[in-house]
Each structure stands twice: as C-alpha cells, then as structure tokens.
Design a protein around this motif. Structure first.
Motif, PDB file in Angstrom:
ATOM      1  N   THR A   1       0.825  -1.209   0.000  1.00 45.71           N
ATOM      2  CA  THR A   1       0.000   0.000   0.000  1.00 45.71           C
ATOM      3  C   THR A   1       0.857   1.255   0.000  1.00 45.71           C
ATOM      4  O   THR A   1       0.538   2.246  -0.683  1.00 45.71           O
ATOM      5  CB  THR A   1      -0.955  -0.001   1.208  1.00 45.71           C
ATOM      6  N   LYS A   2       1.959   1.243   0.755  1.00 43.36           N
ATOM      7  CA  LYS A   2       2.852   2.395   0.788  1.00 43.36           C
ATOM      8  C   LYS A   2       3.401   2.696  -0.606  1.00 43.36           C
ATOM      9  O   LYS A   2       3.463   3.868  -1.017  1.00 43.36           O
ATOM     10  CB  LYS A   2       3.997   2.136   1.758  1.00 43.36           C
ATOM     11  N   GLU A   3       3.779   1.666  -1.340  1.00 40.63           N
ATOM     12  CA  GLU A   3       4.287   1.861  -2.702  1.00 40.63           C
ATOM     13  C   GLU A   3       3.224   2.495  -3.596  1.00 40.63           C
ATOM     14  O   GLU A   3       3.507   3.448  -4.344  1.00 40.63           O
ATOM     15  CB  GLU A   3       4.735   0.528  -3.295  1.00 40.63           C
ATOM     16  N   ILE A   4       1.995   1.987  -3.508  1.00 34.78           N
ATOM     17  CA  ILE A   4       0.919   2.521  -4.341  1.00 34.78           C
ATOM     18  C   ILE A   4       0.592   3.959  -3.942  1.00 34.78           C
ATOM     19  O   ILE A   4       0.333   4.818  -4.791  1.00 34.78           O
ATOM     20  CB  ILE A   4      -0.343   1.634  -4.228  1.00 34.78           C
ATOM     21  N   ALA A   5       0.607   4.233  -2.635  1.00 31.96           N
ATOM     22  CA  ALA A   5       0.319   5.593  -2.160  1.00 31.96           C
ATOM     23  C   ALA A   5       1.338   6.582  -2.712  1.00 31.96           C
ATOM     24  O   ALA A   5       0.981   7.703  -3.106  1.00 31.96           O
ATOM     25  CB  ALA A   5       0.304   5.624  -0.640  1.00 31.96           C
ATOM     26  N   GLU A   6       2.589   6.198  -2.752  1.00 27.63           N
ATOM     27  CA  GLU A   6       3.627   7.081  -3.282  1.00 27.63           C
ATOM     28  C   GLU A   6       3.388   7.365  -4.763  1.00 27.63           C
ATOM     29  O   GLU A   6       3.542   8.506  -5.222  1.00 27.63           O
ATOM     30  CB  GLU A   6       5.004   6.458  -3.056  1.00 27.63           C
ATOM     31  N   ILE A   7       3.008   6.348  -5.507  1.00 22.22           N
ATOM     32  CA  ILE A   7       2.722   6.529  -6.941  1.00 22.22           C
ATOM     33  C   ILE A   7       1.532   7.467  -7.123  1.00 22.22           C
ATOM     34  O   ILE A   7       1.571   8.404  -7.930  1.00 22.22           O
ATOM     35  CB  ILE A   7       2.431   5.160  -7.599  1.00 22.22           C
ATOM     36  N   ALA A   8       0.455   7.211  -6.371  1.00 18.95           N
ATOM     37  CA  ALA A   8      -0.754   8.034  -6.496  1.00 18.95           C
ATOM     38  C   ALA A   8      -0.480   9.487  -6.132  1.00 18.95           C
ATOM     39  O   ALA A   8      -0.873  10.416  -6.859  1.00 18.95           O
ATOM     40  CB  ALA A   8      -1.867   7.459  -5.619  1.00 18.95           C
ATOM     41  N   HIS A   9       0.213   9.700  -5.034  1.00 16.25           N
ATOM     42  CA  HIS A   9       0.456  11.067  -4.570  1.00 16.25           C
ATOM     43  C   HIS A   9       1.363  11.849  -5.518  1.00 16.25           C
ATOM     44  O   HIS A   9       1.208  13.067  -5.675  1.00 16.25           O
ATOM     45  CB  HIS A   9       1.032  11.044  -3.155  1.00 16.25           C
ATOM     46  N   MET A  10       2.296  11.166  -6.150  1.00 17.98           N
ATOM     47  CA  MET A  10       3.139  11.852  -7.142  1.00 17.98           C
ATOM     48  C   MET A  10       2.304  12.390  -8.299  1.00 17.98           C
ATOM     49  O   MET A  10       2.658  13.396  -8.916  1.00 17.98           O
ATOM     50  CB  MET A  10       4.219  10.898  -7.665  1.00 17.98           C
ATOM     51  N   ALA A  11       1.184  11.711  -8.570  1.00 16.13           N
ATOM     52  CA  ALA A  11       0.309  12.139  -9.666  1.00 16.13           C
ATOM     53  C   ALA A  11      -0.822  13.045  -9.188  1.00 16.13           C
ATOM     54  O   ALA A  11      -1.688  13.427  -9.985  1.00 16.13           O
ATOM     55  CB  ALA A  11      -0.280  10.904 -10.350  1.00 16.13           C
ATOM     56  N   GLY A  12      -0.835  13.392  -7.902  1.00 20.53           N
ATOM     57  CA  GLY A  12      -1.884  14.243  -7.372  1.00 20.53           C
ATOM     58  C   GLY A  12      -3.212  13.542  -7.188  1.00 20.53           C
ATOM     59  O   GLY A  12      -4.276  14.173  -7.167  1.00 20.53           O
TER      60      GLY A  12
END
Length: 278
Positions: A116-127
């Motif tokens: 989940t942490k990995e996915i959260a980082e990806i999502a947040h980078m894209a706003g």
C-alpha cells in the motif's frame, strides 16, 4: 466537474455527512449517478471496480465520465474501486481517475503496509488520492465482489497502517458485507467509534446495500464519509428487466427506463447519506 476525492471527503467529515460512491460501468449508471447528484445538490463518487476491466474500456469510460461530470454543477469524483494490481492503478491514474483504492486486505498486515505504501507514493506523485483497507468484508447475496473472510479492523493496526502508508482514507471493516445480508446484520458501531477516535482521516463504509438506515446514520456520526453502493442499484435494474414485458420497444427506451429505476434507488441513498438533520 471532476475533483479530487479527498477534497469531497474532507468536507464531508467536517460537516458530518457521507458521500455515495456508486459503482458504475456503463453510460446509464454514470448518467444516473450524476443526474441524482445534480438534483439533490450533493457530490457523488463514480466508482469503477477493477473487476469490470475485462468488459469496460477504462480509457474510454474515463473520458465518458469526465464529459458527463464537466456539465455538473456539483463536485463529482472518479474512483478506482478494489484494485489488486499495480498496473490497473497506474492505468487509472494515467487516464484521469481522481482517486484509487488499493485492496491489499488479502495480505498479512506487514505485507499490506508494504504494498500500500508503494501505491500511495505513486498516487500522490500524480496528485491522486488513495483509499486502502485492513480487515475484509464477507460476501452476501447478489454480489459480484470477491469473497472476503469477514475479519474486522483492529483500531491499533489502523493507526499504524495509516501512519506507515500515508493513505488518504481508510475502509473500515465493521461487519457490513458486499451484497445483501443473509440473516440479521451484525455491525459493530462501538468498533467504528474506537477507530474514529484513534485516526484522523475520513473513513469508508463498504457494503451500503441492505444496511439498516439507523446504522448508516449512526456510522456517519462516527467518521464514515464515503459509503459504497452497488448491489441495490443493480437489483433495481435487473428487477425491472425481469418484471417488464417487452414487445416492440426499442433498446434505447428500455435503457432509459432502466436508468430511471436506478435513479430512484440512488436518490434514496444520497438523501440518507446527506444527513441533513445536522
């Protein structure tokens, strides 16, 4: 207008109401949800589940949802529901979804946190904002969701999960089911209250269909800001098809009638979730 889902839910948490997240997968379901949002002057979330990817062109559907939402005067979010694969999430982000749900509930806590942490980082980078889940929902009747084991959310694990993953909203398993209940619902409001006291982000209730109104109203008081609804809307459409005799009707008139039936059910939920007595 399509907005970031987090914006909608932060406002809902502040004012103690919940936003309906309707599962959509074609033109009529999307149009129905937005039409009800406009009529009721309430935001809604259009939620496309990963399980519909084999039959729905995701990029085309996103374009359709954006075009419909652009005409709305109320906030509309486009959400990826119950995604298990990183590539599905990246695909949704690339074509304009405003939030994604990574469902790592099948894993033990440590592994769920890591993914989940990995996915959260990806999502947040894209706003893009992100929802996740610990615990899981069992499957009731008339559901097309995967079977869960019904494990309830541990409040202390929820605190750790949020701190270590950075998710924006959390699906709390408190005894609701995907689909319709088989027997009496056993929903743990005291557990929800404890979770809400320990976390500081919006909470999500999966399994809105069939949940008693008084439970819905009480859950909103204890932090539930997003409530997922799928099965009751589907049942209304299927019931119409089962009990209507079609002779020379054109398909266009049949789909229009189906949309009208879905709007009736969606209106009921939007009004209940709006919690306007507060």
């Amino acid at each position: 207008m399509i907005v970031n889902t987090k914006e909608i839910l932060v406002e809902a948490r502040k004012k103690k109401y919940a936003v309906a997240a309707f599962n959509v997968f074609n033109l009529e379901t999307a149009q129905a949800a937005v039409a009800v949002a406009e009529k009721e002057k309430q935001p809604v979330i259009l939620a496309l589940g990963e399980r519909y990817f084999p039959t729905v062109d995701v990029e085309g559907f996103s374009a359709l949802a954006h075009a419909i939402a652009a005409k709305a005067k109320v906030p509309i979010a486009l959400h990826l529901d119950h995604a298990y694969e990183k590539q599905s999430i990246i695909r949704a982000i690339r074509c304009g979804f405003s939030s994604v749900m990574y469902d790592g509930s099948r894993f033990e806590l440590e592994e769920n946190i890591r993914h989940t942490k990995e996915i959260a980082e990806i999502a947040h980078m894209a706003g893009v904002s992100i929802e996740a889940e610990i615990g899981s929902l069992a499957r009731g009747s008339y559901s097309d969701e995967e079977e869960g084991d019904g494990t309830l959310t541990d409040p202390d694990e929820a605190v750790r999960f949020i701190e270590e993953t950075g998710v924006d909203f959390l699906a709390a398993a408190i005894g609701t089911v995907h689909g319709m209940y088989q027997g009496e619902p056993n929903i743990q409001i005291p557990l929800l209250k404890e979770i809400n006291e320990k976390v500081n982000i919006p909470l999500v209730l999966h399994g809105g269909s069939g949940t008693p109104n008084e439970i819905i109203t009480e859950s909103i008081q204890f932090g539930i800001c997003k409530i997922n609804v799928n099965t009751e809307v589907s049942m209304a459409a299927v019931n119409y098809l089962h009990h209507t005799e079609f002779k020379e009707q054109h398909l266009s008139s049949i789909t229009a009638d189906i949309q009208a039936e879905m709007e009736k059910v969606m209106t009921k939920f939007v009004r209940l979730f709006a919690n306007r007595s507060n």
